[in-house]
Motif scaffolding. Structure first.
Motif, PDB file in Angstrom:
ATOM      1  N   THR A 194       0.666  -1.179  -0.136  1.00 31.14           N
ATOM      2  CA  THR A 194      -0.080  -0.036  -0.001  1.00 31.14           C
ATOM      3  C   THR A 194       0.891   1.374   0.107  1.00 31.14           C
ATOM      4  O   THR A 194       1.950   1.150   0.437  1.00 31.14           O
ATOM      5  CB  THR A 194      -0.901   0.085   1.181  1.00 31.14           C
ATOM      6  OG1 THR A 194      -0.211  -0.015   2.307  1.00 31.14           O
ATOM      7  CG2 THR A 194      -1.833  -1.141   1.280  1.00 31.14           C
ATOM      8  N   PRO A 195       0.455   2.389  -0.603  1.00 26.61           N
ATOM      9  CA  PRO A 195       0.895   3.655  -0.228  1.00 26.61           C
ATOM     10  C   PRO A 195       1.628   3.907   0.978  1.00 26.61           C
ATOM     11  O   PRO A 195       2.861   4.162   1.148  1.00 26.61           O
ATOM     12  CB  PRO A 195      -0.030   4.613  -0.836  1.00 26.61           C
ATOM     13  CG  PRO A 195      -0.981   4.043  -1.366  1.00 26.61           C
ATOM     14  CD  PRO A 195      -0.983   2.701  -1.137  1.00 26.61           C
ATOM     15  N   ILE A 196       1.043   3.618   2.134  1.00 26.72           N
ATOM     16  CA  ILE A 196       1.485   3.845   3.463  1.00 26.72           C
ATOM     17  C   ILE A 196       2.662   2.971   3.814  1.00 26.72           C
ATOM     18  O   ILE A 196       3.641   3.322   4.359  1.00 26.72           O
ATOM     19  CB  ILE A 196       0.371   3.372   4.605  1.00 26.72           C
ATOM     20  CG1 ILE A 196      -0.806   4.648   4.433  1.00 26.72           C
ATOM     21  CG2 ILE A 196       1.060   3.649   6.099  1.00 26.72           C
ATOM     22  CD1 ILE A 196      -0.500   5.873   4.749  1.00 26.72           C
TER      23      ILE A 196
ATOM     24  N   GLY B 249      10.327   3.959   2.637  1.00 26.73           N
ATOM     25  CA  GLY B 249      11.096   4.894   2.167  1.00 26.73           C
ATOM     26  C   GLY B 249      11.654   5.417   3.251  1.00 26.73           C
ATOM     27  O   GLY B 249      12.961   5.886   3.557  1.00 26.73           O
ATOM     28  N   MET B 250      11.179   5.721   4.656  1.00 24.75           N
ATOM     29  CA  MET B 250      11.758   6.097   5.847  1.00 24.75           C
ATOM     30  C   MET B 250      12.969   5.094   6.330  1.00 24.75           C
ATOM     31  O   MET B 250      13.889   5.517   6.697  1.00 24.75           O
ATOM     32  CB  MET B 250      10.376   6.241   6.855  1.00 24.75           C
ATOM     33  CG  MET B 250       9.687   7.236   6.691  1.00 24.75           C
ATOM     34  SD  MET B 250       8.381   7.279   8.077  1.00 24.75           S
ATOM     35  CE  MET B 250       7.574   8.829   7.670  1.00 24.75           C
ATOM     36  N   ILE B 251      12.590   3.866   6.286  1.00 23.41           N
ATOM     37  CA  ILE B 251      13.477   2.904   6.505  1.00 23.41           C
ATOM     38  C   ILE B 251      14.949   3.093   6.047  1.00 23.41           C
ATOM     39  O   ILE B 251      15.963   2.852   6.291  1.00 23.41           O
ATOM     40  CB  ILE B 251      12.777   1.548   6.508  1.00 23.41           C
ATOM     41  CG1 ILE B 251      11.904   1.329   7.432  1.00 23.41           C
ATOM     42  CG2 ILE B 251      13.809   0.412   6.820  1.00 23.41           C
ATOM     43  CD1 ILE B 251      10.998  -0.024   7.437  1.00 23.41           C
TER      44      ILE B 251
ATOM     45  N   ALA C 198      16.457   5.805  -3.341  1.00 17.81           N
ATOM     46  CA  ALA C 198      15.478   4.965  -3.537  1.00 17.81           C
ATOM     47  C   ALA C 198      14.413   5.219  -2.402  1.00 17.81           C
ATOM     48  O   ALA C 198      13.375   5.172  -2.620  1.00 17.81           O
ATOM     49  CB  ALA C 198      15.960   3.478  -3.143  1.00 17.81           C
ATOM     50  N   GLY C 199      14.790   5.482  -1.353  1.00 15.88           N
ATOM     51  CA  GLY C 199      13.857   6.321  -0.294  1.00 15.88           C
ATOM     52  C   GLY C 199      12.810   7.289  -0.697  1.00 15.88           C
ATOM     53  O   GLY C 199      11.703   7.466  -0.409  1.00 15.88           O
TER      54      GLY C 199
ATOM     55  N   SER D 136       8.342  10.161  -1.397  1.00 18.61           N
ATOM     56  CA  SER D 136       8.004  11.359  -1.864  1.00 18.61           C
ATOM     57  C   SER D 136       6.970  11.388  -3.187  1.00 18.61           C
ATOM     58  O   SER D 136       5.726  11.792  -3.029  1.00 18.61           O
ATOM     59  CB  SER D 136       9.187  11.948  -2.376  1.00 18.61           C
ATOM     60  OG  SER D 136       8.719  13.536  -3.092  1.00 18.61           O
ATOM     61  N   ILE D 137       7.498  10.530  -3.833  1.00 18.98           N
ATOM     62  CA  ILE D 137       6.460  10.206  -5.451  1.00 18.98           C
ATOM     63  C   ILE D 137       5.119   9.706  -4.742  1.00 18.98           C
ATOM     64  O   ILE D 137       4.045   9.937  -5.194  1.00 18.98           O
ATOM     65  CB  ILE D 137       7.072   9.520  -6.237  1.00 18.98           C
ATOM     66  CG1 ILE D 137       8.299  10.406  -6.813  1.00 18.98           C
ATOM     67  CG2 ILE D 137       6.202   9.274  -7.355  1.00 18.98           C
ATOM     68  CD1 ILE D 137       9.038   9.725  -7.650  1.00 18.98           C
TER      69      ILE D 137
END
Length: 710
Positions: free
Chosen positions: A372-374, A380-382, A614-615, A620-621
Motif C-alpha cells: 500500500t502507499p502507507i 522509504g523512511m526505513i 530509493a527512499g 515522496s512520489i
C-alpha cells in the motif's frame, strides 16, 4: 530533490483538479502550435524557463555550505544551520506565492514579479562573494539579503509555473497536457543534475581573487535566472492568462479558525454536541466546504510525522557534503569536488523511477503482497534511516585519520630528528619516547603531554652520541607541537614549533618548510610564493594548496635557482618538508606527513546516496500521489501546501539540532537514524488505522447525511 515532485504535483492539480476558470482569458484565440501538433508553442518558453530556473537554484545551493565555511570561516554547525534555515524558507514562501497568484495578481504576473525579485537576490548574492568588496560584515549582509530574496523568489513561483503551463492547454487536449508534465519534470531533473555537477567545478577548479571562485559559482546561476526571466517574458504574447480566482487555502484556514472559535464560545452543556468539531463552522460555511475540509484534515494529520524524513533527506547538501570534504576524491580519471556528490541524487532518481514503476512494484504485486502507499512511504523512511546509519559508519572510519581531540591540561607532541644520528629524548615528568628517535624518522603519531595547568615549563633532555643537552620550553594546553632536533655549528640544538591542531578544511593539503641550508631560501609552489625561510633550520608558516603532485616548484638561494619536487600532497594531509641539501640542480628534501591524508574514498558515500534516493522515490512520489488521491478536487492545492510545509519543518529540525545539541558527527547521524525509525513506527501505526477513501464517495455520503428526510 523534494520540490521536483511537488512542482509536478502542483501542475497535475491544474490538470485534474480545477474547473475551467471563470471569466475572460487574456488570450482567447487558440495559441500557435508546435510543428502542427496539439502542443501550444507557449509551453516551449515555459519548459526552457523551468530548466534555467532549476539550474539557477540547485547550482547556487550546491556550493552554499562550503561557501559559508571557506568564505565566511563559519564552523560546521553554524553553516549547517544557516543552510537549512534558507532551505526551510524556500518551502514556507510557496504559500505566499500561491496566495498572490490566486487572490491578487494571477499566475503570470506573480511569476514575472517574483522572478525579478529572484534575479535581484542572485545578483546581490554574487556581488557578496567578491572578496575585494568590503569586509566580512559586508559579505555576510549581502549574502543573507540575497538568500532571503532568492527564497522568496524560488518559493513564490514554485506553485505557479507548472500550473501556468497546464493552463496553456485546451480542455480537449488532456493527453498532450499529461505528456507536457513529463517533459516539464524532465527539465527540472536536467537542470538540477547538470547544475549540481557544473557549479562545484566553477567553484573549485576555477581560481579568482587568489582562491576558490565563489563569485563565478554564484554568477553563472544568476545569469541562468536572468535568462529564465527573459525567455518567460519573450513568450508573453502566446500565453493563456487566467484571472485570479480566490485562494482555497485561505478559505480552509478561515473555516478551521471559525470552527475552533465557535466551539470555544459554545462550551455549555446545554448546547447539543455535533458529530465533528468542524461542524461548528456550519453557521458561516457551506456543508460542501466543511465536508471537503474534513477530508483534508484527515490527510494533514497523517502528514505530522513526515518532516523527519526531510530532516534527513536535505542534509545531502550540508552534513553529507561536509563529510565528503574529509574523504579521498580521486577516482583515477577524475577528481570530484566534495559538493559534486550531490549530483548523484537527481541522476539516481531518473534511474530509479522507471525501475520501480516498471520492475519492482509489479514484481511485488506478483508476489501477492499488498504494498500500500502507507507501506511504501514507511519503507522509504526505513531506507533513509539506513542511509544515515551507513553515513555514521563512514564517519567513524573517517575519524580514524583525524587529529586526537584536544582537552584541557593536555597537549600533543612529536619529535623530528634532523640530526645524522639517533637521539634519545626525555621530557620532564613525562613517560614518552622510550626508544631513541632515528634520524629522519617519520613519526607514526603524536604523543600526549600531560600538564599541571593551562601552561607549564618543561625540561627537554637530549642524549646524542654520549653527550647530554637540556632545553626548557613552555608548553600550552590544547596545543600541538613538533620538537625539531638538528645539528648547528657542530653541536646539537632544538626548537619547539607549533603544528596544526586539525585537518585542513575542504580536502586541501597544508605544507610548511624547514630550511636546513646555510643560506636563506625563497620558495614557490604552483604560483604560491612563500615568505623567505631563514637559514639554519628556519621554519615557514603553513600554506594551503590543492591536492596535486608538485614536481616543478622553485627554490631560489644565493647561489641560484633550483627545482623543488614535493611529490603528492594529498587530501586533508599536513606536511613538514625539510630542505636538506642542494645538488645536481635540484633541492634534496625530506617530507614528514604530520597529519594523515584522507584515506576513506568518496565512493563509500555511494551506498548511502543509493538508499536515500530509493527512499525518496518510495516516500515522496508515493506520498504525493496518495495525498492527491485522498482529497477532493478543489482541495488538492491545500494538501500541496501542507506537503511543502513538511519539508520546511524538516529543515527547521536540522537547524535546531545543529545549534542546540552539537555533538560528534557520527553521533548526530545515529541520532537522526533513531529518530526516523521511531517516527516510522508512529507513522505505520497511524497508517494502520487510516482508512483510505474515495473523495467522490465520501462527498456523496456526506451529502446524503446532510439531506433531511421527510
Amino acid at each position: 530533490m523534494a520540490e521536483k515532485d511537488s512542482e509536478l504535483q502542483t501542475a497535475k492539480e491544474t490538470q485534474a483538479g480545477d474547473d475551467p476558470p471563470k471569466g475572460d482569458f487574456h488570450v482567447q484565440k487558440k495559441s500557435p502550435k508546435l510543428c502542427g501538433s496539439n502542443y501550444p508553442l507557449s509551453i516551449a518558453f515555459i519548459v526552457v524557463n523551468e530548466f534555467c530556473e532549476r539550474f539557477s537554484y540547485y547550482g547556487m545551493r550546491a556550493v552554499l555550505t562550503l561557501y559559508f565555511i571557506s568564505f565566511f570561516h563559519w564552523d560546521e554547525n553554524l553553516s549547517t544551520a544557516v543552510y537549512h534555515a534558507f532551505s526551510a524558507l524556500c518551502y514556507f514562501t510557496p504559500v505566499i506565492g500561491a496566495i498572490m497568484a490566486d487572490s491578487w495578481l494571477g499566475k503570470y504576473k506573480t511569476i514575472i514579479y517574483l522572478s525579478i525579485v529572484y534575479v535581484v537576490g542572485h545578483l546581490i548574492k554574487s556581488v557578496g562573494a567578491i572578496p575585494s568588496l568590503g569586509n566580512q560584515a559586508v559579505h555576510v549582509v549581502l549574502s543573507m539579503v540575497g538568500l532571503f530574496l532568492i527564497a522568496l523568489g524560488t518559493g513564490g513561483i514554485k506553485p505557479c509555473v507548472s500550473a501556468f503551463g497546464g493552463d496553456q492547454f485546451e480542455e480537449e487536449h488532456t493527453s498532450e497536457r499529461s505528456k507536457f508534465f513529463s517533459v516539464f519534470y524532465l527539465s527540472i531533473n536536467a537542470g538540477s543534475l547538470i547544475s549540481t555537477f557544473v557549479t562545484p567545478v566553477l567553484r573549485g577548479d576555477v581560481k579568482c581573487f587568489g582562491e576558490d571562485c565563489y563569485a563565478l559559482a554564484f554568477g553563472v546561476p544568476a545569469a541562468l535566472m536572468v535568462l529564465a526571466l527573459v525567455v518567460f517574458i519573450a513568450g508573453s504574447g502566446l500565453y493563456r492568462k487566467t484571472p485570479p480566482q480566490g485562494n482555497v487555502l485561505l478559505e480552509v484556514c478561515k473555516c478551521i479558525g471559525f470552527a475552533i472559535k465557535n466551539r470555544l464560545k459554545n462550551r455549555s452543556r446545554q448546547i447539543p454536541k455535533r458529530d465533528h468539531w468542524l461542524d461548528w463552522a456550519s453557521e458561516q460555511y457551506s456543508k460542501q466546504l466543511i465536508a471537503e475540509v474534513k477530508m483534508v484534515t484527515r490527510v494533514l494529520f497523517l502528514f505530522l510525522p513526515l518532516p523527519m524524513f526531510w530532516a534527513l533527506f536535505d542534509q545531502q547538501g550540508s552534513r553529507w557534503t561536509l563529510q565528503a570534504t574529509k574523504m579521498n576524491a580521486d577516482f583515477g580519471i577524475y577528481v570530484l569536488q566534495p559538493d559534486q556528490m550531490q549530483f548523484l541524487n537527481p541522476l539516481l532518481i531518473l534511474v530509479f523511477i522507471p525501475i520501480f514503476d516498471l520492475g519492482l512494484y509489479p514484481l511485488i504485486s506478483m508476489c501477492k503482497f499488498n504494498f500500500t502507499p502507507i507501506r511504501k512511504m514507511a519503507t522509504g523512511m526505513i531506507l533513509a534511516g539506513m542511509a544515515f546509519g551507513l553515513a555514521a559508519i563512514v564517519e567513524v572510519k573517517i575519524n580514524e585519520t583525524d587529529m586526537p581531540q584536544l582537552v584541557p591540561k593536555e597537549s600533543l607532541i612529536q619529535v623530528l630528528n634532523l640530526a645524522k644520528n639517533p637521539v634519545q629524548v626525555t621530557i620532564q615528568d613525562q613517560n614518552l619516547f622510550q626508544q631513541p628517535v632515528e634520524a629522519f624518522q617519520n613519526p607514526d603519531e603524536y604523543s600526549h603531554l600531560i600538564l599541571n595547568g593551562e601552561q607549564q615549563s618543561l625540561r627537554f633532555i637530549l642524549q646524542h652520541q654520549g653527550s647530554s643537552l637540556a632545553f626548557n620550553y613552555t608548553v600550552k594546553e590544547k596545543s600541538v607541537y613538533s620538537l625539531i632536533v638538528f645539528e648547528a655549528e657542530g653541536s646539537l640544538s632544538s626548537r619547539l614549533i607549533t603544528d596544526l591542531e586539525a585537518k585542513p578544511e575542504n580536502g586541501l593539503a597544508a605544507v610548511r618548510f624547514i630550511n636546513g641550508l646555510s643560506q636563506d631560501v625563497n620558495l614557490t609552489i604552483d604560483s604560491k610564493q612563500f615568505t623567505p625561510v631563514q637559514r639554519n633550520y628556519g621554519v615557514s608558516g603553513y600554506s594551503l594548496v590543492e591536492r596535486d603532485t608538485y614536481d616543478n616548484g622553485k627554490c631560489i638561494t644565493e647561489t641560484g635557482e633550483f627545482t623543488l619536487d614535493l611529490g603528492l600532497l594529498d587530501f586533508g594531509a599536513s606536511y613538514t618538508v625539510v630542505i636538506t641539501n642542494v645538488s645536481g640542480g635540484a633541492v634534496q628534501t625530506w617530507k614528514s606527513e604530520d597529519i594523515k591524508a584522507n584515506n576513506v574514498h568518496m565512493a563509500w558515500q555511494l551506498p548511502q546516496y543509493l538508499l536515500i534516493s530509493a527512499g525518496e522515490v518510495m516516500f515522496s512520489i508515493t506520498g504525493l500521489a496518495f495525498s492527491y488521491s485522498q482529497s477532493p478536487a478543489s482541495m488538492k492545492s491545500v494538501l500541496q501546501a501542507g506537503w511543502l510545509l513538511t519539508v520546511a519543518v524538516g529543515n527547521t529540525l536540522v537547524l535546531v539540532v545543529a545549534q542546540a545539541a552539537p555533538m560528534a558527527q557520527w553521533a548526530e547521524f545515529v541520532l537522526f537514524t533513531v529518530l526516523l525509525f521511531a517516527v516510522c513506527i508512529i507513522f505505520s501505526i497511524m497508517g494502520y488505522f487510516y482508512v483510505s477513501v474515495d473523495p467522490e464517495d465520501l462527498e456523496e455520503k456526506e451529502e446524503k447525511r446532510e439531506t433531511p428526510s421527510y
